[in-house]
Structure formats: C-alpha cells, structure tokens
Motif scaffolding. Structure first.
Motif, PDB file in Angstrom:
ATOM      1  N   GLU A   1       0.841  -1.200   0.000  1.00  0.00           N
ATOM      2  CA  GLU A   1       0.000   0.000   0.000  1.00  0.00           C
ATOM      3  C   GLU A   1       0.875   1.249   0.000  1.00  0.00           C
ATOM      4  OE1 GLU A   1      -3.402   2.252   2.686  1.00  0.00           O
ATOM      5  OE2 GLU A   1      -2.823   0.202   3.181  1.00  0.00           O
ATOM      6  N   VAL A   2       0.568   2.158  -0.898  1.00  0.00           N
ATOM      7  CA  VAL A   2       1.336   3.401  -1.013  1.00  0.00           C
ATOM      8  C   VAL A   2       1.084   4.265   0.221  1.00  0.00           C
ATOM      9  CG1 VAL A   2       1.688   5.514  -2.364  1.00  0.00           C
ATOM     10  CG2 VAL A   2       1.205   3.336  -3.537  1.00  0.00           C
ATOM     11  N   VAL A   3       2.180   4.617   0.914  1.00  0.00           N
ATOM     12  CA  VAL A   3       2.059   5.457   2.113  1.00  0.00           C
ATOM     13  C   VAL A   3       2.798   6.784   1.988  1.00  0.00           C
ATOM     14  CG1 VAL A   3       1.613   3.545   3.701  1.00  0.00           C
ATOM     15  CG2 VAL A   3       3.976   4.257   3.283  1.00  0.00           C
ATOM     16  N   GLU A   4       3.719   6.867   1.027  1.00  0.00           N
ATOM     17  CA  GLU A   4       4.487   8.096   0.872  1.00  0.00           C
ATOM     18  C   GLU A   4       5.003   8.175  -0.556  1.00  0.00           C
ATOM     19  OE1 GLU A   4       8.588   9.814   2.822  1.00  0.00           O
ATOM     20  OE2 GLU A   4       7.284   8.601   4.102  1.00  0.00           O
ATOM     21  N   MET A   5       5.103   9.407  -1.061  1.00  0.00           N
ATOM     22  CA  MET A   5       5.594   9.602  -2.422  1.00  0.00           C
ATOM     23  C   MET A   5       6.515  10.813  -2.479  1.00  0.00           C
ATOM     24  SD  MET A   5       2.027   8.912  -4.485  1.00  0.00           S
ATOM     25  CE  MET A   5       2.645   9.664  -5.945  1.00  0.00           C
TER      26      MET A   5
ATOM     27  N   VAL B   1       8.563   5.919  -4.368  1.00  0.00           N
ATOM     28  CA  VAL B   1       7.322   5.575  -3.690  1.00  0.00           C
ATOM     29  C   VAL B   1       7.673   4.648  -2.531  1.00  0.00           C
ATOM     30  CG1 VAL B   1       5.079   4.436  -3.904  1.00  0.00           C
ATOM     31  CG2 VAL B   1       5.955   5.790  -5.804  1.00  0.00           C
ATOM     32  N   ILE B   2       7.091   4.913  -1.369  1.00  0.00           N
ATOM     33  CA  ILE B   2       7.249   4.048  -0.204  1.00  0.00           C
ATOM     34  C   ILE B   2       5.915   3.352   0.032  1.00  0.00           C
ATOM     35  CG2 ILE B   2       7.727   3.953   2.278  1.00  0.00           C
ATOM     36  CD1 ILE B   2       9.616   6.351   1.854  1.00  0.00           C
ATOM     37  N   LEU B   3       5.994   2.042   0.200  1.00  0.00           N
ATOM     38  CA  LEU B   3       4.790   1.225   0.380  1.00  0.00           C
ATOM     39  C   LEU B   3       4.894   0.415   1.666  1.00  0.00           C
ATOM     40  CD1 LEU B   3       5.859   0.762  -2.901  1.00  0.00           C
ATOM     41  CD2 LEU B   3       3.430   0.296  -2.992  1.00  0.00           C
ATOM     42  N   LYS B   4       3.802   0.373   2.404  1.00  0.00           N
ATOM     43  CA  LYS B   4       3.699  -0.534   3.545  1.00  0.00           C
ATOM     44  C   LYS B   4       3.488  -1.919   2.961  1.00  0.00           C
ATOM     45  CE  LYS B   4       0.832  -1.562   7.605  1.00  0.00           C
ATOM     46  NZ  LYS B   4       1.926  -2.196   8.287  1.00  0.00           N
ATOM     47  N   THR B   5       4.302  -2.876   3.392  1.00  0.00           N
ATOM     48  CA  THR B   5       4.193  -4.236   2.869  1.00  0.00           C
ATOM     49  C   THR B   5       3.800  -5.175   4.002  1.00  0.00           C
ATOM     50  OG1 THR B   5       6.581  -4.541   3.159  1.00  0.00           O
ATOM     51  CG2 THR B   5       5.817  -3.856   0.980  1.00  0.00           C
ATOM     52  N   THR B   6       2.777  -5.967   3.757  1.00  0.00           N
ATOM     53  CA  THR B   6       2.252  -6.880   4.760  1.00  0.00           C
ATOM     54  C   THR B   6       1.928  -8.212   4.116  1.00  0.00           C
ATOM     55  OG1 THR B   6       1.188  -4.969   5.807  1.00  0.00           O
ATOM     56  CG2 THR B   6       0.514  -7.129   6.576  1.00  0.00           C
ATOM     57  N   ILE B   7       2.282  -9.278   4.798  1.00  0.00           N
ATOM     58  CA  ILE B   7       1.870 -10.613   4.358  1.00  0.00           C
ATOM     59  C   ILE B   7       1.046 -11.220   5.486  1.00  0.00           C
ATOM     60  CG2 ILE B   7       2.593 -12.904   3.611  1.00  0.00           C
ATOM     61  CD1 ILE B   7       5.174 -11.601   2.581  1.00  0.00           C
ATOM     62  N   THR B   8      -0.133 -11.693   5.134  1.00  0.00           N
ATOM     63  CA  THR B   8      -1.019 -12.331   6.114  1.00  0.00           C
ATOM     64  C   THR B   8      -1.292 -13.762   5.681  1.00  0.00           C
ATOM     65  OG1 THR B   8      -2.943 -11.445   4.953  1.00  0.00           O
ATOM     66  CG2 THR B   8      -2.162 -10.180   6.843  1.00  0.00           C
ATOM     67  N   ASN B   9      -1.625 -14.598   6.668  1.00  0.00           N
ATOM     68  CA  ASN B   9      -1.998 -15.976   6.348  1.00  0.00           C
ATOM     69  C   ASN B   9      -3.515 -16.083   6.234  1.00  0.00           C
ATOM     70  OD1 ASN B   9      -2.982 -16.125   9.005  1.00  0.00           O
ATOM     71  ND2 ASN B   9      -1.221 -17.270   9.761  1.00  0.00           N
ATOM     72  N   GLN B  10      -4.008 -17.282   6.005  1.00  0.00           N
ATOM     73  CA  GLN B  10      -5.438 -17.503   5.796  1.00  0.00           C
ATOM     74  C   GLN B  10      -6.268 -17.195   7.044  1.00  0.00           C
ATOM     75  OE1 GLN B  10      -3.099 -19.891   5.675  1.00  0.00           O
ATOM     76  NE2 GLN B  10      -3.652 -21.439   7.196  1.00  0.00           N
ATOM     77  N   LYS B  11      -5.624 -17.076   8.187  1.00  0.00           N
ATOM     78  CA  LYS B  11      -6.325 -16.728   9.428  1.00  0.00           C
ATOM     79  C   LYS B  11      -6.363 -15.213   9.638  1.00  0.00           C
ATOM     80  CE  LYS B  11      -4.606 -20.908  11.642  1.00  0.00           C
ATOM     81  NZ  LYS B  11      -3.664 -21.412  12.661  1.00  0.00           N
ATOM     82  N   GLY B  12      -5.754 -14.457   8.721  1.00  0.00           N
ATOM     83  CA  GLY B  12      -5.692 -13.011   8.863  1.00  0.00           C
ATOM     84  C   GLY B  12      -4.556 -12.548   9.764  1.00  0.00           C
TER      85      GLY B  12
ATOM     86  N   ASP C   1       5.860  -8.201   8.095  1.00  0.00           N
ATOM     87  CA  ASP C   1       5.490  -6.789   8.095  1.00  0.00           C
ATOM     88  C   ASP C   1       6.704  -6.004   7.626  1.00  0.00           C
ATOM     89  OD1 ASP C   1       3.771  -4.676   8.519  1.00  0.00           O
ATOM     90  OD2 ASP C   1       4.151  -4.552  10.668  1.00  0.00           O
ATOM     91  N   GLY C   2       6.485  -4.927   6.890  1.00  0.00           N
ATOM     92  CA  GLY C   2       7.632  -4.159   6.444  1.00  0.00           C
ATOM     93  C   GLY C   2       7.283  -2.948   5.615  1.00  0.00           C
ATOM     94  N   GLN C   3       8.300  -2.466   4.925  1.00  0.00           N
ATOM     95  CA  GLN C   3       8.158  -1.271   4.106  1.00  0.00           C
ATOM     96  C   GLN C   3       9.114  -1.382   2.921  1.00  0.00           C
ATOM     97  OE1 GLN C   3       7.775   2.772   5.923  1.00  0.00           O
ATOM     98  NE2 GLN C   3       9.824   3.030   5.074  1.00  0.00           N
ATOM     99  N   ALA C   4       8.631  -1.037   1.749  1.00  0.00           N
ATOM    100  CA  ALA C   4       9.443  -1.081   0.532  1.00  0.00           C
ATOM    101  C   ALA C   4       9.611   0.317  -0.042  1.00  0.00           C
ATOM    102  CB  ALA C   4       8.776  -1.974  -0.510  1.00  0.00           C
TER     103      ALA C   4
END
Length: 141
Positions: free
Chosen positions: A102-106, A113-124, A129-132
């Motif tokens: 998700e774009v959080v800063e430009m 572009v800075i993006l919040k990066t999140t990986i979730t499993n099937q349980k949510g 967690d991170g930032q790219a």
C-alpha cells in the motif's frame, strides 16, 4: 502487465497477490537459494523445533512482495530500491498467504514511492510486516 508511473499513483493505492505455499515451493526455493536448513526440509528435525513441523523460508514468503511490486503496483519496470522486513509468524506448508503493498508516501521529484508491505496468512494473522521503497517506471512521452 500494466504499470503505473508516479503521476498515476496515489497515497492509499494498494495491490495484493495470494499464493498457497506447497512443499514443492519450499524445495524449489531451497534448491535455488541453497538454504537447506532442516527447519524447512527435514520433517524429523523440524518436529524438534519450536514450530513442531516444517516451515517455509521467510524469504520465500517475502518474495511475494516483489511479485506485487513488479507485476501489479507500480508494475512492470519498477526498480526495487529497498525493503525492511519483520518476520512475525511462521508460514507452514499449505498456508495461503497474501502479500499486500500500500502506497504510504511519495516523492514525485525523486520518482520514489514508499509502500507498507504486509503478508497475512489464511487466518488473517500478519506473518511478515515491512516497508518497501521503489522507483516506478517512467512513462515514455
């Protein structure tokens, strides 16, 4: 494959990619990376670990972020400049994980572009967690 230049991106834009992690994925990743840690490939040894069974490589899960960035948002031609990661929970064989960026800063002037990066499993549950930081493709005039 679509791509977006910085002029087409807005704060709050996001994209996702979902994949079920198989035993084959883990073995292929081990072969490509050379990481044959028993936690990933040896069921007997992994059963003695804190996780009690084999788990996927953390970087295998994190690689799905690259899929989101390079194929969906910003898309083809994106240059990956940096990534911060925190591994929160293990990913087990058979887990379906979803990578979201998700774009959080430009910074339009620097084409960053800075993006919040999140990986979730099937349980949510958040497993990574991170930032790219990326450089979106520049559209030719």
């Amino acid at each position: 494959m679509q791509s977006k230049s910085i002029q087409e991106i807005k704060i709050g834009d996001f994209a996702v990619f979902q994949k079920t992690i198989s035993e084959g994925d883990v073995y292929l990743y081990a072969g490509i990376s050379g990481d044959f840690n028993p936690a990933h490939i040896n069921a007997v040894e992994a059963s003695k670990s804190m996780f009690k069974e084999r788990i996927a490589h953390g970087m295998l899960s994190a690689s799905l972020i690259s899929t989101v960035l390079g194929c969906h948002l910003p898309g083809a031609g994106t240059i990956y400049l940096g990534q911060e990661l925190k591994f929160k929970k293990p990913v087990y064989f058979g887990d379906t994980i979803e990578a979201k960026a998700e774009v959080v800063e430009m910074n339009v002037e620097r084409n960053r572009v800075i993006l919040k990066t999140t990986i979730t499993n099937q349980k949510g549950e958040i497993v990574v967690d991170g930032q790219a930081t990326v450089m979106p493709p520049v559209k030719q005039k």
